[in-house]
Design a protein around this motif. Structure first.
Motif, PDB file in Angstrom:
ATOM      1  N   THR A   1     -39.717  48.465  12.682  1.00  0.00           N
ATOM      2  CA  THR A   1     -39.613  49.452  13.771  1.00  0.00           C
ATOM      3  C   THR A   1     -40.018  48.830  15.105  1.00  0.00           C
ATOM      4  OG1 THR A   1     -41.838  50.232  13.245  1.00  0.00           O
ATOM      5  CG2 THR A   1     -40.000  51.448  12.286  1.00  0.00           C
ATOM      6  N   SER A   2     -41.038  47.992  15.045  1.00  0.00           N
ATOM      7  CA  SER A   2     -41.538  47.367  16.267  1.00  0.00           C
ATOM      8  C   SER A   2     -40.447  46.505  16.915  1.00  0.00           C
ATOM      9  CB  SER A   2     -42.764  46.524  15.892  1.00  0.00           C
ATOM     10  OG  SER A   2     -43.329  45.977  17.032  1.00  0.00           O
ATOM     11  N   VAL A   3     -39.749  45.731  16.089  1.00  0.00           N
ATOM     12  CA  VAL A   3     -38.708  44.841  16.618  1.00  0.00           C
ATOM     13  C   VAL A   3     -37.513  45.648  17.148  1.00  0.00           C
ATOM     14  CG1 VAL A   3     -37.002  43.093  15.957  1.00  0.00           C
ATOM     15  CG2 VAL A   3     -39.385  42.851  15.234  1.00  0.00           C
ATOM     16  N   VAL A   4     -37.138  46.687  16.417  1.00  0.00           N
ATOM     17  CA  VAL A   4     -36.006  47.522  16.864  1.00  0.00           C
ATOM     18  C   VAL A   4     -36.317  48.098  18.250  1.00  0.00           C
ATOM     19  CG1 VAL A   4     -34.714  49.648  16.388  1.00  0.00           C
ATOM     20  CG2 VAL A   4     -35.240  48.060  14.530  1.00  0.00           C
ATOM     21  N   ASP A   5     -37.537  48.591  18.419  1.00  0.00           N
ATOM     22  CA  ASP A   5     -37.903  49.186  19.713  1.00  0.00           C
ATOM     23  C   ASP A   5     -38.039  48.124  20.804  1.00  0.00           C
ATOM     24  OD1 ASP A   5     -37.876  51.625  18.535  1.00  0.00           O
ATOM     25  OD2 ASP A   5     -40.047  51.859  18.404  1.00  0.00           O
ATOM     26  N   ASP A   6     -38.658  47.013  20.456  1.00  0.00           N
ATOM     27  CA  ASP A   6     -38.811  45.953  21.472  1.00  0.00           C
ATOM     28  C   ASP A   6     -37.441  45.508  21.972  1.00  0.00           C
ATOM     29  OD1 ASP A   6     -41.554  46.025  21.323  1.00  0.00           O
ATOM     30  OD2 ASP A   6     -41.731  44.354  19.922  1.00  0.00           O
ATOM     31  N   LEU A   7     -36.485  45.444  21.045  1.00  0.00           N
ATOM     32  CA  LEU A   7     -35.121  45.051  21.442  1.00  0.00           C
ATOM     33  C   LEU A   7     -34.484  46.115  22.324  1.00  0.00           C
ATOM     34  CD1 LEU A   7     -33.178  43.538  18.405  1.00  0.00           C
ATOM     35  CD2 LEU A   7     -33.458  42.546  20.681  1.00  0.00           C
ATOM     36  N   GLU A   8     -34.545  47.357  21.855  1.00  0.00           N
ATOM     37  CA  GLU A   8     -33.849  48.421  22.576  1.00  0.00           C
ATOM     38  C   GLU A   8     -34.419  48.643  23.969  1.00  0.00           C
ATOM     39  OE1 GLU A   8     -32.340  51.686  20.629  1.00  0.00           O
ATOM     40  OE2 GLU A   8     -32.471  53.021  22.369  1.00  0.00           O
ATOM     41  N   PHE A   9     -35.742  48.522  24.107  1.00  0.00           N
ATOM     42  CA  PHE A   9     -36.350  48.808  25.412  1.00  0.00           C
ATOM     43  C   PHE A   9     -36.508  47.548  26.264  1.00  0.00           C
ATOM     44  CE2 PHE A   9     -37.443  52.339  22.655  1.00  0.00           C
ATOM     45  CZ  PHE A   9     -36.917  53.375  23.419  1.00  0.00           C
ATOM     46  N   GLY A  10     -35.937  46.472  25.800  1.00  0.00           N
ATOM     47  CA  GLY A  10     -35.907  45.257  26.614  1.00  0.00           C
ATOM     48  C   GLY A  10     -37.278  44.657  26.871  1.00  0.00           C
ATOM     49  N   VAL A  11     -38.167  44.795  25.885  1.00  0.00           N
ATOM     50  CA  VAL A  11     -39.520  44.247  26.048  1.00  0.00           C
ATOM     51  C   VAL A  11     -39.426  42.726  26.224  1.00  0.00           C
ATOM     52  CG1 VAL A  11     -41.698  43.842  24.805  1.00  0.00           C
ATOM     53  CG2 VAL A  11     -40.682  46.141  24.869  1.00  0.00           C
ATOM     54  N   THR A  12     -40.044  42.244  27.281  1.00  0.00           N
ATOM     55  CA  THR A  12     -39.950  40.803  27.573  1.00  0.00           C
ATOM     56  C   THR A  12     -41.133  40.029  27.010  1.00  0.00           C
ATOM     57  OG1 THR A  12     -41.086  41.090  29.674  1.00  0.00           O
ATOM     58  CG2 THR A  12     -38.657  41.209  29.715  1.00  0.00           C
ATOM     59  N   HIS A  13     -42.291  40.716  26.867  1.00  0.00           N
ATOM     60  CA  HIS A  13     -43.490  40.038  26.376  1.00  0.00           C
ATOM     61  C   HIS A  13     -44.248  40.967  25.437  1.00  0.00           C
ATOM     62  CE1 HIS A  13     -42.554  37.989  30.139  1.00  0.00           C
ATOM     63  NE2 HIS A  13     -43.131  36.924  29.604  1.00  0.00           N
ATOM     64  N   VAL A  14     -44.552  40.472  24.259  1.00  0.00           N
ATOM     65  CA  VAL A  14     -45.374  41.226  23.314  1.00  0.00           C
ATOM     66  C   VAL A  14     -46.787  40.656  23.413  1.00  0.00           C
ATOM     67  CG1 VAL A  14     -45.815  41.624  20.858  1.00  0.00           C
ATOM     68  CG2 VAL A  14     -43.477  41.804  21.759  1.00  0.00           C
ATOM     69  N   ILE A  15     -47.689  41.496  23.928  1.00  0.00           N
ATOM     70  CA  ILE A  15     -49.084  41.057  24.082  1.00  0.00           C
ATOM     71  C   ILE A  15     -49.898  41.907  23.112  1.00  0.00           C
ATOM     72  CG2 ILE A  15     -51.031  40.822  25.679  1.00  0.00           C
ATOM     73  CD1 ILE A  15     -48.919  40.843  27.984  1.00  0.00           C
ATOM     74  N   ARG A  16     -50.535  41.284  22.142  1.00  0.00           N
ATOM     75  CA  ARG A  16     -51.251  42.036  21.115  1.00  0.00           C
ATOM     76  C   ARG A  16     -52.363  41.171  20.534  1.00  0.00           C
ATOM     77  NH1 ARG A  16     -46.153  42.205  16.874  1.00  0.00           N
ATOM     78  NH2 ARG A  16     -45.881  39.964  16.631  1.00  0.00           N
ATOM     79  N   GLY A  17     -53.083  41.735  19.586  1.00  0.00           N
ATOM     80  CA  GLY A  17     -54.216  41.016  19.003  1.00  0.00           C
ATOM     81  C   GLY A  17     -53.758  39.885  18.107  1.00  0.00           C
ATOM     82  N   GLU A  18     -54.625  38.878  17.950  1.00  0.00           N
ATOM     83  CA  GLU A  18     -54.212  37.715  17.156  1.00  0.00           C
ATOM     84  C   GLU A  18     -54.126  38.033  15.661  1.00  0.00           C
ATOM     85  OE1 GLU A  18     -57.025  34.625  18.014  1.00  0.00           O
ATOM     86  OE2 GLU A  18     -58.485  35.414  16.603  1.00  0.00           O
ATOM     87  N   ASP A  19     -54.612  39.223  15.269  1.00  0.00           N
ATOM     88  CA  ASP A  19     -54.433  39.630  13.878  1.00  0.00           C
ATOM     89  C   ASP A  19     -52.945  39.852  13.571  1.00  0.00           C
ATOM     90  OD1 ASP A  19     -54.849  41.661  15.797  1.00  0.00           O
ATOM     91  OD2 ASP A  19     -55.197  43.173  14.262  1.00  0.00           O
ATOM     92  N   HIS A  20     -52.107  39.846  14.590  1.00  0.00           N
ATOM     93  CA  HIS A  20     -50.659  40.017  14.370  1.00  0.00           C
ATOM     94  C   HIS A  20     -49.892  38.699  14.338  1.00  0.00           C
ATOM     95  CE1 HIS A  20     -50.348  44.346  14.217  1.00  0.00           C
ATOM     96  NE2 HIS A  20     -51.224  44.421  15.198  1.00  0.00           N
ATOM     97  N   ILE A  21     -50.594  37.568  14.444  1.00  0.00           N
ATOM     98  CA  ILE A  21     -49.873  36.281  14.470  1.00  0.00           C
ATOM     99  C   ILE A  21     -48.981  36.132  13.235  1.00  0.00           C
ATOM    100  CG2 ILE A  21     -50.193  33.771  14.202  1.00  0.00           C
ATOM    101  CD1 ILE A  21     -52.358  33.897  16.312  1.00  0.00           C
ATOM    102  N   ALA A  22     -49.498  36.553  12.086  1.00  0.00           N
ATOM    103  CA  ALA A  22     -48.702  36.393  10.853  1.00  0.00           C
ATOM    104  C   ALA A  22     -47.434  37.246  10.891  1.00  0.00           C
ATOM    105  CB  ALA A  22     -49.543  36.756   9.634  1.00  0.00           C
ATOM    106  N   ASN A  23     -47.432  38.320  11.672  1.00  0.00           N
ATOM    107  CA  ASN A  23     -46.220  39.149  11.777  1.00  0.00           C
ATOM    108  C   ASN A  23     -45.167  38.522  12.680  1.00  0.00           C
ATOM    109  OD1 ASN A  23     -47.198  41.247  10.210  1.00  0.00           O
ATOM    110  ND2 ASN A  23     -48.234  42.202  11.944  1.00  0.00           N
ATOM    111  N   THR A  24     -45.595  37.583  13.515  1.00  0.00           N
ATOM    112  CA  THR A  24     -44.687  37.077  14.543  1.00  0.00           C
ATOM    113  C   THR A  24     -43.555  36.243  13.933  1.00  0.00           C
ATOM    114  OG1 THR A  24     -46.470  37.207  16.134  1.00  0.00           O
ATOM    115  CG2 THR A  24     -44.622  35.826  16.751  1.00  0.00           C
ATOM    116  N   VAL A  25     -43.874  35.506  12.865  1.00  0.00           N
ATOM    117  CA  VAL A  25     -42.823  34.683  12.239  1.00  0.00           C
ATOM    118  C   VAL A  25     -41.684  35.563  11.715  1.00  0.00           C
ATOM    119  CG1 VAL A  25     -42.324  33.113  10.331  1.00  0.00           C
ATOM    120  CG2 VAL A  25     -44.356  32.755  11.763  1.00  0.00           C
ATOM    121  N   PRO A  26     -41.956  36.538  10.811  1.00  0.00           N
ATOM    122  CA  PRO A  26     -40.841  37.402  10.380  1.00  0.00           C
ATOM    123  C   PRO A  26     -40.216  38.171  11.538  1.00  0.00           C
ATOM    124  CG  PRO A  26     -42.931  38.120   9.399  1.00  0.00           C
ATOM    125  CD  PRO A  26     -43.203  36.824  10.065  1.00  0.00           C
ATOM    126  N   GLN A  27     -41.025  38.557  12.508  1.00  0.00           N
ATOM    127  CA  GLN A  27     -40.449  39.353  13.600  1.00  0.00           C
ATOM    128  C   GLN A  27     -39.506  38.515  14.470  1.00  0.00           C
ATOM    129  OE1 GLN A  27     -43.878  41.549  15.235  1.00  0.00           O
ATOM    130  NE2 GLN A  27     -43.254  43.323  14.014  1.00  0.00           N
TER     131      GLN A  27
END
Ligand code: GLU
Length: 452
Positions: A193-219
């Motif tokens: 869901t996060s990727v679908v929304d980031d794409l649709e809303f033209g998000v240019t930078h995802v700034i979040r906690g480093e606990d999400h680093i492992a999600n970044t590869v699949p995303q």
């Protein structure tokens, strides 16, 4: 030739509405907001709510109230619970391209697989057993009443990105399990869901906690599988308590609300949170615009950062001392009613730790207050020399000058008994500002030893 103007960033803060806003998350929201503001971009609020029951609704309202209190206004607002159609479409796309595949293992079966792998000294990565199922196997499983969950097939190899905080990142996608993107009941999971929304809303930078680093590869692979370019990423180091302990999301004392209830100014909290984790000094800022000045995401380091409430206790009075009357008049009015004048604020503000301390000084002004008279002869003489109304900032020096001339008292012997008689306290605001607010009648009564 002129260089192309850099595109204004679009960023999002994406809280999961599970409770009040935690100070660690507030810092992520703030950094996103500052990043957008400092570069003329858009800060978007996206509630990562999967369903919209009563509890979620309350949490969303509470999070928004906390963000508003912090001054973090958003340009656009989205709720994931409104966006099911977009997720369904993405799921169809991924199924059509063969990247989503059905799996039928139960939670127990998966847990057993992991145990066996670990016992054999292997990493507990999903073995893709479901990909060996034939169409006939799948039909048979469905006939048994089993419904699949769906995994996203990762491409092996390295995945890299230039992280704005961590620098160049390079991780092995082959070391990860194919993530589940759709549950048995058909609902999509955050990774998708996060990727679908980031794409649709033209998000240019995802700034979040480093606990999400492992999600970044699949995303990153998901952005590509859905036909988009991955945005930039910044993974902020974790915020810990003063002794390095984790600030659990459930810890009531680490909610933004708890800081507000302790009387801390929003801008004291944002002044601190904006600089924690950088080597820049923490300075009291007048307002958020002032926090934007000097903000640069590249200044954040990779080490965990400590939040010590003691730092706020030091910062809060400094922020109050620099707050002009106009910025505080409404809240002052709420606290002390019609006494909320600029003259009162100028008198009180150097003596405040938290704004609610104004009530104490309001009581000193209006009384009733029991004076402390150490020498009644001196007090009587001082009362005789009280200048006539109207009183101003000039009254105190004129009056104490006359007392000095008449009694010979000077320095502490002159000022201290007067402060004690008029305020009942050893120290406090400048007497020249306090005196006209107390007024001639009450001053005369207190010098006569009356509670007034
Ligand atoms: N809802 C997620 C969280 O609160 C958002 C993570 C992200 O920013 O992608 O952790």
């Amino acid at each position: 030739m002129t260089a192309a103007a850099p595109t204004a960033p679009i960023v999002r803060f994406a809280p999961s509405p599970t409770g009040r806003l935690h100070v660690g998350n507030a810092r992520i929201a703030l950094v996103n907001w500052l990043f957008a503001k400092s570069l003329g971009g858009v800060f978007m609020l996206r509630h990562d709510d999967t369903d919209a029951d009563r509890e979620v609704h309350d949490a969303i309202n509470a999070i928004e109230a906390d963000l508003k209190w912090l001054g973090l206004d958003w340009g656009q607002r989205v709720q994931q619970s409104d966006r099911q159609d977009a997720y369904d479409k993405a799921i169809e796309t991924l199924k059509a391209s063969g990247r989503l595949y059905p799996c039928f293992e139960t939670a127990e079966e998966l847990s057993l697989k992991r145990k066996v792998q670990l016992a054999a000294g292997k990493p507990p990565v999903y073995d893709r057993a479901a990909q060996a199922l034939t169409p006939a196997d799948i039909e048979a499983l469905k006939a048994e009443g089993r419904t699949p969950h769906w995994r996203f097939q990762l491409e092996g190899g390295r995945v890299g990105w230039a992280d704005l905080v961590h620098g160049d990142m390079d991780l092995d996608a082959g070391a990860l399990s194919d993530p589940v993107l759709v549950r048995e009941d058909g609902t999509p999971l955050y990774t998708l869901t996060s990727v679908v929304d980031d794409l649709e809303f033209g998000v240019t930078h995802v700034i979040r906690g480093e606990d999400h680093i492992a999600n970044t590869v699949p995303q990153i692979q998901l952005f590509q599988a859905l036909g988009g370019d991955p945005p930039g990423f910044a993974h902020m180091a974790l915020l810990t308590g003063p002794n390095g302990e984790s600030l659990s999301k459930r810890l009531g004392s680490a909610s933004v609300e708890s800081f507000r209830n302790k009387g801390f100014e929003a801008v004291a909290l944002t002044s601190l949170l904006a600089r924690l984790g950088t080597s820049d000094p923490v300075e009291p800022r007048a307002d958020l615009e002032d926090v934007v000045a000097g903000f640069d995401i590249a200044r954040f380091g990779r080490s965990p950062t400590k939040l010590d409430p003691a730092d706020l206790e030091i910062l809060n009075p400094k922020v109050l001392h620099g707050t002009p009357f106009a910025a505080v008049s409404d809240r002052l009015q709420d606290a002390i009613g019609e006494m909320a004048t600029e003259a009162f604020w100028e008198m009180a503000r150097p003596n405040l730790n938290v704004l609610s301390d104004v009530s104490g000084w309001a009581n000193v002004v209006t009384g009733p207050m029991a004076p402390v008279i150490e020498d009644s002869e001196f007090a009587t003489k001082a009362a005789e020399l009280l200048p006539p109304d109207p009183w101003s900032d000039e009254t105190w020096p004129a009056w104490t000058g006359a007392i000095k001339a008449a009694t010979g008292a000077k320095g502490r012997d002159l000022f201290h008994p007067l402060r004690l008689a008029l305020t009942g306290q050893e120290k406090g605001p400048e007497m020249k500002k306090l005196l006209p607010l107390i007024g001639r009648d009450r001053v005369a009564a207190r010098l006569a030893g009356e509670t007034a």
